[in-house]
Structures are given as structure tokens and as C-alpha cells.
Design a protein around this motif. Structure first.
Motif, PDB file in Angstrom:
ATOM      1  N   UNK A 139      12.071  43.326  72.416  1.00 50.29           N
ATOM      2  CA  UNK A 139      10.873  43.375  73.254  1.00 50.29           C
ATOM      3  C   UNK A 139       9.771  44.184  72.569  1.00 50.29           C
ATOM      4  N   UNK A 140      10.151  45.327  71.990  1.00 51.34           N
ATOM      5  CA  UNK A 140       9.172  46.177  71.294  1.00 51.34           C
ATOM      6  C   UNK A 140       8.548  45.401  70.139  1.00 51.34           C
ATOM      7  N   UNK A 153      -6.280  40.646  65.748  1.00 52.48           N
ATOM      8  CA  UNK A 153      -6.768  39.638  64.794  1.00 52.48           C
ATOM      9  C   UNK A 153      -7.678  38.631  65.514  1.00 52.48           C
ATOM     10  N   UNK A 154      -7.273  38.260  66.730  1.00 50.92           N
ATOM     11  CA  UNK A 154      -8.084  37.305  67.497  1.00 50.92           C
ATOM     12  C   UNK A 154      -9.452  37.872  67.841  1.00 50.92           C
ATOM     13  N   UNK A 160       2.338  40.878  69.374  1.00 53.77           N
ATOM     14  CA  UNK A 160       1.257  40.392  70.249  1.00 53.77           C
ATOM     15  C   UNK A 160       0.004  41.245  70.085  1.00 53.77           C
ATOM     16  N   UNK A 161       0.205  42.569  69.980  1.00 54.72           N
ATOM     17  CA  UNK A 161      -0.946  43.475  69.832  1.00 54.72           C
ATOM     18  C   UNK A 161      -1.675  43.177  68.525  1.00 54.72           C
TER      19      UNK A 161
END
Ligand code: ATP
Length: 409
Positions: A117-118, A130-131, A124-125
Motif C-alpha cells: 500500500x505504501x 508529474x501530471x 501515485x504521489x
């Protein structure tokens, strides 16, 4: 019994005693006993020790070397004594504690899941960061800033403020409300000029002219036209633009010029676009409202502060507090006209001074195919009207008349 004197032989003295073969060993035993007693008296032997002299020797003597040395008893005793082994002590543990080493615990499945999960959250972060960069790059805000700084004279604070707001808003694609920029100032200071530059830039980066709406009140809603008609048309056009932008996953730009001429019904409609309860594609949009409302207040402010260190004027070295005061005063004034301005980020455009007007002339001359001669531009600039305050000259109509004057050349 006197051990010091030789006593008569008890065995030999007894009548009927056994023969000499028995007597001789008995005598030897008696002699040995006497000797032992003698030694015991001299404290050389511990009591109860037999006649074997090696066994009879004191314990300390047995540890000493059996060869002769010159060491006296003092030297012998000073030798380092043999290390005595320490007996392990008994440790008393309290009842509640563990009395054995913990076993190597098996990793639970929950631990594996937690690690996974970590890792996913970290990924995701990173992806989101980047997004964000991608989103900002899509609009080429650095390019826009350079273009504005190059083409707009005398408004560095306004340009800086606009760019900061755009960077902040375009850092992400998902928004809870649209961005509303309100550019206010007197005539000819570059509001429409900036509006045109913004529209041109967004048309280029969005690669779709349909995502930029340029609405001019004087042109699109001229005087005899019914306000309700204009309102419906504006609503339809804005809805089309934001729907298209939603489809393309882009942020549209809607520039509305001469807003001071818009009927209140259209301002109501604009305010409706900003409401968070509108469908989500209305929330992702940039509105730029250009207006001459508040121009007089800005003129007064500039003239009153002309003797100060040019607040809001020199590159970045402006007085932030004065700027904030001016914005607050403008907002209070505008909100009295319509509540729409409450939600707006107000950007004041200040009076241009003579040097800026000369630059406007040179720019316009170059654009029209004339050589941008400095002396000629200064001559043309000198024909305009100026406020003379604290040894400085501020153009009454900014660069508004520049185009017309150059056309006469
Ligand atoms: N700060 C400026 N820098 C460069 N050019 C300028 C500037 N201000 C005005 N100009 C020139 O003057 C012309 C007229 O200015 P602009 O239409 O932007 O004025 P405005 O502030 O919108 O005034 P109005 O409210 O009367 O429309 C522009 O087309 C541009 O060529």
C-alpha cells in the motif's frame, strides 16, 4: 604420652608376643605414628593426615614448584594469584517478563499488504506531481510570461499578478470553481492589449480556437439589442466552450472586454457561471473580464503616490501594501455595482508614463513597417496630453492614440 622421649617398645615388652617377622613392621608403624605426631605438633601436618609425606604437604606447598628457587615467601605471595572463575549468578526475572529469547517472528500478511500500500501511494504521489508539471507545461506559461513582458509596457506588477494566478490555477486540471481575473484601469493602459495576447496564446497552446471565447460587449451586445437576448446568447456560447473543453480535457479561456458596458442581466449570467453548484465542466474555466470601471480611482491613486518610490511600477520593487490597499478600495467600489466582483481577483492597470508611450510608438512604427526611430517616437509622444506630477509625466490616454497617430505617418 611424651613424644619427645624414646618410649620402651610396647610390642617387644609384651609377654608372649609374636615373632620378629610381625614385630618389625609394627615397630615401623609405631615409628611413623610418632613422627606424624611430632610433625603435627610442629603444625606442619593437618590433623588426620596419614604418613604419606607428599599427601601430607600443605595445600599451598603443593601448588608451588617442586624445584628450588631463590624466591622467598614474600615474592611467592606477591605473584598474581590464579584467576578464579566467577560462578554465574542466578538472575531473577519478574513474573510478567519473558524468560526466554523471543523467537524470530514470521512476517504477517498484513505487513506485506501495508508495504504494498505504501509503495502504491508513493507511486501515485510521484505520478500526480508529474501530471501537475505536465498540465502546467501544456499551457506554456513561461512562454506566455515572456510574451507579456516583451509586449506590454509599464505594467510589470499587473503581469506578475496575472501570471501568478494562472500558474496557480493551471497547476491542476480539477477545480472547484472557475478563475475570474478582473483587469481594471483607465483608458489606453493595455487591458484589451493583454486580453488579446492571452487569447492568442491560449488559441495556440490549446490547438483549438473553439476553446477561446473573445466577447466584446460593444461588438456583441450593442446598445439597441435586448439584454435578455444578449444574455441567452452569452449563456449558449459559454456553455458550448466549456462543454468542448471538458471533452478535450482542457481549460478554456473566456475573455470579456468592455465589461463596464454590459447590462446587469449579463453580469448576473456571468455570476451564475461561477457558482459551485453548476455542472462540473463550468468549474474548469478561466474568465478574464476587462473593464474601465475603477479607472478614475486608479488614476487618483497613481497621481497621489507619484512622489513615492513608484508603487506597483518598477520591476518587482513595488510597494505590496499600497497595491493591497488599492485592490481593496477597488473591490469595495465594484461590489457596490454588482456582487460578481466579490469573487474576482482584481488586477489594477496603472497610468503609463511618457517613456512607456515612446515605447508604444516605436513598437507600432515597427509593426507598420517604419524604422522605430527613438527621436521620432519621442516627438510623437510629446504631442499627447500628460498629467505633470512631482516632476513626472503620466499619459492621460495611455497609448490609446498611438495607433491613430502612426497611421497618419
Ligand atoms: N501597456 C501597453 N503596452 C503596450 N502597448 C499598449 C499598452 N497600452 C496600450 N497599448 C497600445 O495601445 C492600444 C490601445 O490599448 P488598449 O486597447 O489595450 O487600451 P485599454 O486599456 O483596453 O483601454 P480601453 O479601456 O479604452 O479599451 C493597444 O492596441 C496597444 O497597441
Amino acid at each position: 604420652m611424651d613424644h619427645g622421649q624414646p618410649s620402651p617398645d610396647p610390642v617387644a615388652a609384651a609377654p608372649g608376643a609374636p615373632g620378629p617377622s610381625v614385630i618389625a613392621p609394627l615397630r615401623a608403624v609405631v615409628r611413623l605414628r610418632r613422627r606424624v605426631c611430632l610433625l603435627r605438633k610442629r603444625r606442619l601436618l593437618p590433623p588426620g593426615v596419614g604418613p604419606d609425606f607428599r599427601a601430607l604437604a600443605p595445600r599451598a606447598d603443593r601448588d608451588q614448584p617442586q624445584v628450588f628457587t631463590f624466591d622467598g615467601p614474600a615474592e611467592l605471595s606477591s605473584r598474581t594469584p590464579r584467576k578464579r572463575r566467577r560462578r554465574s549468578r542466578v538472575v531473577l526475572y519478574p513474573e510478567t517478563s519473558r524468560k526466554y529469547r523471543p523467537r524470530v517472528e514470521q512476517r504477517s500478511r498484513a505487513q506485506h499488504c501495508l508495504l504494498l500500500l505504501v509503495a502504491i501511494v508513493g507511486f501515485q504521489v510521484l505520478n500526480a506531481i508529474e501530471n501537475l508539471d505536465d498540465n502546467a507545461q501544456r499551457y506554456d506559461l513561461d512562454g506566455l510570461e515572456k510574451a507579456l513582458q516583451r509586449a506590454v509596457f509599464g505594467q510589470p506588477a499587473a503581469i506578475g499578478h496575472i501570471m501568478a494566478l494562472l500558474r496557480d490555477y493551471l497547476a491542476t486540471h480539477v477545480h472547484s470553481r472557475p478563475l475570474l481575473l478582473a483587469l481594471h484601469g483607465p483608458s489606453g493602459v493595455g487591458k484589451s492589449h493583454v486580453g488579446r495576447l492571452l487569447a492568442r496564446h491560449f488559441r495556440a497552446v490549446l490547438e483549438d480556437g473553439a476553446l477561446v471565447l473573445h466577447y466584446d460587449a460593444r461588438h456583441h451586445c450593442p446598445e439597441p439589442r435586448a439584454a435578455q437576448d444578449c444574455r441567452e446568447e452569452l449563456a449558449r456560447r459559454v456553455a458550448n466552450v466549456v462543454a468542448q473543453a471538458e471533452e478535450d480535457e482542457k481549460t478554456p479561456l473566456l475573455v470579456l472586454d468592455e465589461v463596464e458596458l454590459l447590462p446587469p442581466a449579463l453580469l448576473d449570467e456571468l455570476q451564475g457561471f461561477l457558482q459551485p453548484q453548476r455542472s462540473h465542466h463550468f468549474r474548469n474555466a478561466i474568465y478574464v473580464l476587462l473593464s474601465g470601471a475603477g479607472g478614475e480611482e486608479i488614476t487618483r491613486f497613481v497621481l497621489q503616490n507619484a512622489s513615492r518610490a513608484l508603487p506597483l511600477r518598477l520591476d518587482g520593487a513595488h510597494d505590496a501594501r499600497a497595491e493591497e490597499e488599492l485592490r481593496a478600495g477597488l473591490r469595495a467600489l465594484l461590489v457596490r455595482e454588482h456582487p460578481l466582483w466579490q469573487a474576482a481577483a482584481i488586477v489594477p492597470f496603472l497610468l503609463l508614463d511618457k517613456r512607456d508611450v515612446v515605447n508604444c510608438f516605436r513598437e507600432e512604427m515597427a509593426g507598420e513597417g517604419f524604422f522605430p526611430d527613438q527621436a521620432r517616437a519621442e516627438l510623437l509622444a510629446a504631442q499627447l496630453n500628460y498629467y505633470h506630477v512631482a516632476g513626472r509625466e503620466f499619459a492621460v490616454t495611455g497609448c490609446k492614440q498611438v495607433v491613430a497617430r502612426v497611421n497618419l505617418l
